[in-house]
Design an enzyme around this catalytic site. Structure first.
Site, PDB file in Angstrom:
ATOM      1  N   CYS A  87       3.212  -1.220   1.558  1.00  0.00           N
ATOM      2  CA  CYS A  87       4.889  -1.793   1.920  1.00  0.00           C
ATOM      3  C   CYS A  87       5.146  -0.757   3.250  1.00  0.00           C
ATOM      4  CB  CYS A  87       5.443  -1.140   0.861  1.00  0.00           C
ATOM      5  SG  CYS A  87       5.295   1.437   1.025  1.00  0.00           S
ATOM      6  N   HIS A 120       7.053   4.731  -1.848  1.00  0.00           N
ATOM      7  CA  HIS A 120       7.786   2.832  -0.885  1.00  0.00           C
ATOM      8  C   HIS A 120       8.634   2.740   0.506  1.00  0.00           C
ATOM      9  CE1 HIS A 120       8.157  -1.067  -1.376  1.00  0.00           C
ATOM     10  NE2 HIS A 120       9.107  -1.581  -1.996  1.00  0.00           N
ATOM     11  N   GLN A 126       4.442  -8.450  -0.131  1.00  0.00           N
ATOM     12  CA  GLN A 126       2.871  -7.667  -0.114  1.00  0.00           C
ATOM     13  C   GLN A 126       1.749  -7.595  -1.179  1.00  0.00           C
ATOM     14  OE1 GLN A 126       5.362  -3.932  -0.109  1.00  0.00           O
ATOM     15  NE2 GLN A 126       3.837  -3.317  -1.620  1.00  0.00           N
ATOM     16  N   ASN A 152      13.619  -5.858   0.813  1.00  0.00           N
ATOM     17  CA  ASN A 152      12.245  -5.365  -0.165  1.00  0.00           C
ATOM     18  C   ASN A 152      10.934  -6.167   0.558  1.00  0.00           C
ATOM     19  OD1 ASN A 152      10.481  -3.820  -0.964  1.00  0.00           O
ATOM     20  ND2 ASN A 152      11.792  -4.203  -3.416  1.00  0.00           N
TER      21      ASN A 152
END
Length: 431
Positions: free
Chosen positions: A141, A277, A135, A297
Site C-alpha cells: 500500500c 495502511h 495491490q 484506496n
C-alpha cells in the site's frame, strides 16, 4: 439477459438481500454462488469452498447488523473481500511498516499557502488522479500511496498525467522498505529522488509480488521529484492546506472489519489510531452537515465507491478518524522531467551483422574463439546457451536445453518458474 445489465442486476439483488431479513442456509448459499459469479471466484477444493461459504455467512451477518443501524453515516456490503476473515484480510491487504514509522525522521516544511481554500475540492476533476489500482495480496500500500501522490504533483506541474510503477518501488526500493512486507512513503520518495526518477506503470507493470529489481527499467527515469515534506503530526489545518495544493499520501488504520467491508457513505469508525495502511487523499467535501476527505484506496474498483472512501473530517479528534492526521506526506516537484530517451538502434554483432533493438546477439558457429555466424535472441540482455541454438532471459540465466527451461540459483538452491519462464526458452531467430 443483456451482458451489460447483468452486473447491475446482480449488485441490486445483493443489496436487496442484505436489506432483507431472510438468512436461511439455502438463501446464504444462493447469495454466495451469485457473489462468486460476480467476482469470478473459484476455489481449489470442495472443502475450501465450504470454508469460504462459512466466512461469507459470518460477514453477511456483520454487514446486515451494521446496515440495520439507522444512525450510521455509512453502509457496508459483501464486496470482493467478503470471503476473507478479518485476520486473513489484515495479513494480505495492508502494508504500512510500523518499524519504518518508528525510525523515520520527519521532513517538515510549511505547505504553500492557499489563501482562499475552496469549500470542496476533487483532484480527480482536475485530471490529477490515475485509475484505481489493486495491490492484491501484497503489502505494498505504501508504494501505491507514494506513486499516487507523485502522479498528482507531476500532472499539476507538467500538465501530463502519467501512471507510475509501483513494481519498481516493490522490487528496487530496498534501503528501508521491504516490498510486499511493508514500507513507508517517505522512503519511497527518497528512493525516487536518489534514483533521479521513476519508470511508468506501462513499462514496469505491477506483478502483485516482489521480484528481482530490473536494472534496465530502474534507469528509465520518466518522472522526477525534487523533495518531499511531512505534514506536522495531528495538524488537520495544515493537512487541508496541503491537500488544497496537491494529492497527499497518509497513513491510517485500515484493518477494522467495517473498513474491509465498506460500501458507501462517510466513514466515521470506530477504528484505532494504530497505523497499518497507506492511502491517498485526493480532495474533500461536505454532505448533510458532515465534512469528509475523499480517499483513494489500492484494493481495486470493487471495493468501496469504485475504489474510494469518504472519511470524516473535522471529527474533533486531533489524530483524525483512523489516525488520518498522524502521518501525512507529499512529494515536491519544481524541475521538469528529463526528455524521453531516443529509441534504441540495432546492435552490431560483427562486421556485417546486426540485431534489432531489444534483441541480443548470440554466436551460432565459433572456431578458435572467433564467431563466424551470428543469430539474434528475441530477448533484451539475454544469456546465450552453450548449445548455440537457444537463449534465456537475464534474470533466469541457466539453460536446461533438455527440459526447455531457464533456471536461476538462489542461495544453495536452483529454481525455475516453468509455467512463466518456459515460454522464454527460445531458439535464435533467423536473419
Amino acid at each position: 439477459m443483456e451482458p451489460l445489465f447483468a452486473p447491475f442486476l446482480l449488485s441490486f439483488l445483493l443489496f436487496f438481500d442484505l436489506s432483507s431479513s431472510a438468512a436461511s442456509p439455502s438463501h446464504i448459499s444462493q447469495l454466495f454462488e451469485s457473489w462468486c459469479d460476480q467476482h469470478g471466484k473459484t476455489y481449489s477444493s470442495v472443502e475450501e469452498k465450504s470454508y469460504r461459504l462459512s466466512v461469507f455467512q459470518d460477514n453477511y451477518a456483520f454487514v446486515t447488523q451494521h446496515n440495520d443501524m439507522s444512525n450510521s453515516s455509512y453502509s457496508l456490503a459483501l464486496n470482493a473481500l467478503a470471503d476473507l476473515t478479518n485476520h486473513e484480510f489484515k495479513a494480505s491487504r495492508l502494508g504500512l511498516s510500523a518499524a519504518a514509522i518508528e525510525f523515520r525522521r520527519p521532513n517538515l516544511r510549511e505547505p504553500d499557502l492557499v489563501r482562499d481554500i475552496p469549500a470542496s475540492l476533487d483532484w480527480r476533476n482536475k485530471g490529477a488522479v490515475t485509475h484505481v489500482k489493486d495491490q492484491a495480496s501484497c503489502g505494498a500500500c505504501w508504494a501505491f500511496a507514494a506513486t499516487g501522490a507523485m502522479e498528482g504533483v507531476n500532472e499539476i506541474v507538467t500538465g501530463s498525467l502519467v501512471s507510475l510503477s509501483e513494481q519498481e518501488l516493490v522490487d528496487c526500493d530496498r534501503t528501508y522498505n521491504t516490498g510486499c512486507e511493508g514500507g513507508l512513503m517517505d522512503y519511497a520518495y527518497q528512493f525516487v529522488i536518489d534514483n533521479h526518477g521513476i519508470d511508468t506503470e506501462q513499462d514496469y507493470p505491477y506483478q502483485g509480488r516482489q521480484k528481482t529489481c530490473n536494472k534496465h527499467k530502474i534507469n528509465q527515469q520518466v518522472v522526477t521529484i525534487d523533495d518531499y515534506a511531512d505534514v506536522p503530526m495531528n495538524n488537520e489545518k495544515q493537512l487541508l492546506q496541503a491537500v488544497a495544493t496537491q494529492p497527499v499520501s497518509v497513513g491510517i488504520c485500515g484493518s477494522e472489519r467495517a473498513f474491509q467491508l465498506y460500501s458507501k457513505g462517510i466513514f466515521t469508525g470506530p477504528c484505532s489510531t494504530s497505523l497499518d495502511h497507506a492511502v491517498l487523499i485526493v480532495g474533500y467535501g461536505s454532505e448533510n452537515g458532515l465534512d469528509y476527505w475523499i480517499v483513494k484506496n489500492s484494493w481495486g474498483s470493487r471495493w468501496g465507491m469504485n475504489g474510494y472512501i469518504h472519511m470524516i473530517r473535522n471529527s474533533g479528534n486531533s489524530e483524525g478518524v483512523c489516525g488520518i492526521n498522524m502521518l501525512a506526506s507529499y512529494p515536491i516537484k519544481t524541475s521538469p522531467n528529463p526528455p524521453p530517451p531516443s529509441p534504441p538502434g540495432p546492435t552490431k554483432c560483427g562486421f556485417f551483422t546486426y540485431c534489432s533493438a531489444g534483441e541480443t546477439c548470440c554466436c551460432k558457429h565459433r572456431l578458435f574463439g572467433i564467431c563466424f555466424s551470428w543469430k539474434c535472441c528475441e530477448l533484451d540482455s539475454a544469456v546465450c546457451c552453450k548449445d548455440n541454438r537457444h537463449c534465456c532471459p537475464h534474470d533466469y540465466p541457466m539453460c536446461a536445453a533438455k527440459n526447455n527451461q531457464c533456471f536461476k540459483r538462489v542461495g544453495n538452491a536452483t529454481i525455475t518458474e516453468a509455467s512463466e519462464k518456459k515460454q522464454y526458452f527460445r531458439k535464435f531467430s533467423s536473419w
